[in-house]
Design a protein around this motif. Structure first.
Motif, PDB file in Angstrom:
ATOM      1  N   UNK A   1      21.340 -35.806   9.295  1.00  0.00           N
ATOM      2  CA  UNK A   1      20.570 -35.513  10.500  1.00  0.00           C
ATOM      3  C   UNK A   1      21.218 -36.118  11.736  1.00  0.00           C
ATOM      4  N   UNK A   2      21.588 -37.411  11.646  1.00  0.00           N
ATOM      5  CA  UNK A   2      22.094 -38.051  12.855  1.00  0.00           C
ATOM      6  C   UNK A   2      22.840 -39.338  12.535  1.00  0.00           C
TER       7      UNK A   2
ATOM      8  N   UNK B   1      12.065 -41.073   1.723  1.00  0.00           N
ATOM      9  CA  UNK B   1      13.230 -41.948   1.591  1.00  0.00           C
ATOM     10  C   UNK B   1      14.329 -41.552   2.574  1.00  0.00           C
ATOM     11  N   UNK B   2      14.944 -42.550   3.163  1.00  0.00           N
ATOM     12  CA  UNK B   2      16.072 -42.343   4.068  1.00  0.00           C
ATOM     13  C   UNK B   2      17.182 -43.278   3.636  1.00  0.00           C
ATOM     14  N   UNK B   3      18.289 -42.702   3.207  1.00  0.00           N
ATOM     15  CA  UNK B   3      19.428 -43.502   2.773  1.00  0.00           C
ATOM     16  C   UNK B   3      20.572 -43.305   3.741  1.00  0.00           C
TER      17      UNK B   3
ATOM     18  N   UNK C   1      27.092 -54.626   6.510  1.00  0.00           N
ATOM     19  CA  UNK C   1      28.554 -54.568   6.600  1.00  0.00           C
ATOM     20  C   UNK C   1      28.930 -53.099   6.701  1.00  0.00           C
ATOM     21  N   UNK C   2      30.104 -52.821   7.214  1.00  0.00           N
ATOM     22  CA  UNK C   2      30.569 -51.441   7.279  1.00  0.00           C
ATOM     23  C   UNK C   2      30.597 -50.883   5.862  1.00  0.00           C
ATOM     24  N   UNK C   3      29.943 -49.762   5.670  1.00  0.00           N
ATOM     25  CA  UNK C   3      29.826 -49.148   4.352  1.00  0.00           C
ATOM     26  C   UNK C   3      28.636 -49.648   3.561  1.00  0.00           C
ATOM     27  N   UNK C   4      27.967 -50.682   4.066  1.00  0.00           N
ATOM     28  CA  UNK C   4      26.786 -51.221   3.393  1.00  0.00           C
ATOM     29  C   UNK C   4      25.569 -50.349   3.645  1.00  0.00           C
ATOM     30  N   UNK C   5      24.632 -50.406   2.742  1.00  0.00           N
ATOM     31  CA  UNK C   5      23.468 -49.527   2.817  1.00  0.00           C
ATOM     32  C   UNK C   5      22.452 -49.981   3.868  1.00  0.00           C
ATOM     33  N   UNK C   6      21.818 -48.987   4.453  1.00  0.00           N
ATOM     34  CA  UNK C   6      20.643 -49.176   5.290  1.00  0.00           C
ATOM     35  C   UNK C   6      19.657 -48.115   4.813  1.00  0.00           C
ATOM     36  N   UNK C   7      18.814 -48.514   3.871  1.00  0.00           N
ATOM     37  CA  UNK C   7      17.870 -47.597   3.233  1.00  0.00           C
ATOM     38  C   UNK C   7      16.448 -47.998   3.570  1.00  0.00           C
ATOM     39  N   UNK C   8      15.637 -47.003   3.880  1.00  0.00           N
ATOM     40  CA  UNK C   8      14.213 -47.239   4.103  1.00  0.00           C
ATOM     41  C   UNK C   8      13.414 -46.173   3.386  1.00  0.00           C
ATOM     42  N   UNK C   9      12.177 -46.514   3.094  1.00  0.00           N
ATOM     43  CA  UNK C   9      11.214 -45.518   2.637  1.00  0.00           C
ATOM     44  C   UNK C   9      10.062 -45.558   3.635  1.00  0.00           C
TER      45      UNK C   9
ATOM     46  N   UNK D   1      24.674 -46.726  12.478  1.00  0.00           N
ATOM     47  CA  UNK D   1      24.365 -46.319  11.115  1.00  0.00           C
ATOM     48  C   UNK D   1      24.109 -44.823  11.074  1.00  0.00           C
ATOM     49  N   UNK D   2      24.300 -44.259   9.893  1.00  0.00           N
ATOM     50  CA  UNK D   2      24.206 -42.810   9.746  1.00  0.00           C
ATOM     51  C   UNK D   2      23.567 -42.450   8.419  1.00  0.00           C
ATOM     52  N   UNK D   3      22.991 -41.271   8.385  1.00  0.00           N
ATOM     53  CA  UNK D   3      22.505 -40.723   7.119  1.00  0.00           C
ATOM     54  C   UNK D   3      23.487 -39.675   6.583  1.00  0.00           C
ATOM     55  N   UNK D   4      24.687 -39.627   7.149  1.00  0.00           N
ATOM     56  CA  UNK D   4      25.706 -38.679   6.682  1.00  0.00           C
ATOM     57  C   UNK D   4      26.303 -39.107   5.346  1.00  0.00           C
TER      58      UNK D   4
END
Length: 156
Positions: free
Chosen positions: A99-100, A68-70, A51-59, A84-87
């Motif tokens: 980063x992007x 880790x990338x959050x 969802x908009x504002x929902x997390x997309x996290x990976x390790x 999605x963004x890491x901002x």
């Protein structure tokens, strides 16, 4: 979408996989580890709140090191577009060194496949150049190849 050749990296590929299956692979935590990083690197964990504002996290695990990338989703158009963004991290907490922003566009090719466009937008030309030098086109191209291979295995 207006692309800036100084800050945006992009490519389009025709995939022999239906858009619904490409979408499922990109939005289900159990699928991400099968294609998300070029082998032999791997994904140790995935958290998705689609969802908009929902997390997309990976390790990611790269040469034995956990990375880790959050991030968060900025736009979710079911079956068609993921941004999605890491901002930011969950709760719209700004990150100090983003980063992007990634944009995935999926279009039905009318023949059972997908027109797949991946774009990485960067804050500066220097960051885009760094990403290109890191192997954006080869790396993201490999990810798409792995995605097709994996998605086709699900169709059997």
């Amino acid at each position: 979408m207006d692309l800036d050749p100084k800050t945006d990296l992009t490519f389009t590929r025709a995939l022999p996989v239906p858009p619904a299956l490409v979408w499922e692979c990109w939005t289900s935590p159990e699928h991400i580890p099968h294609f998300f990083v070029p082998r032999p690197h791997s994904i140790k964990s995935v958290e998705i709140d689609l969802r908009v504002g929902g997390k997309f996290n990976t390790v990611m695990v790269v040469e034995g090191n956990e990375m880790p990338n959050e991030g968060v989703y900025l736009e979710v158009v079911p079956g068609k577009r993921l941004v999605f963004t890491d901002a930011y991290t969950e709760g719209w907490k700004p990150k100090p060194d983003p980063f992007m922003t990634a944009i995935l566009d999926l279009e039905d090719d009318g023949k059972g496949g997908t027109i797949y466009t991946a774009t990485a937008r960067h804050r500066s030309a220097e960051t885009a150049q760094q990403h290109e030098a890191m192997g954006f086109y080869d790396g993201w191209g490999t990810v798409v190849d792995q995605l097709v291979e994996y998605a086709q295995s699900l169709q059997r």
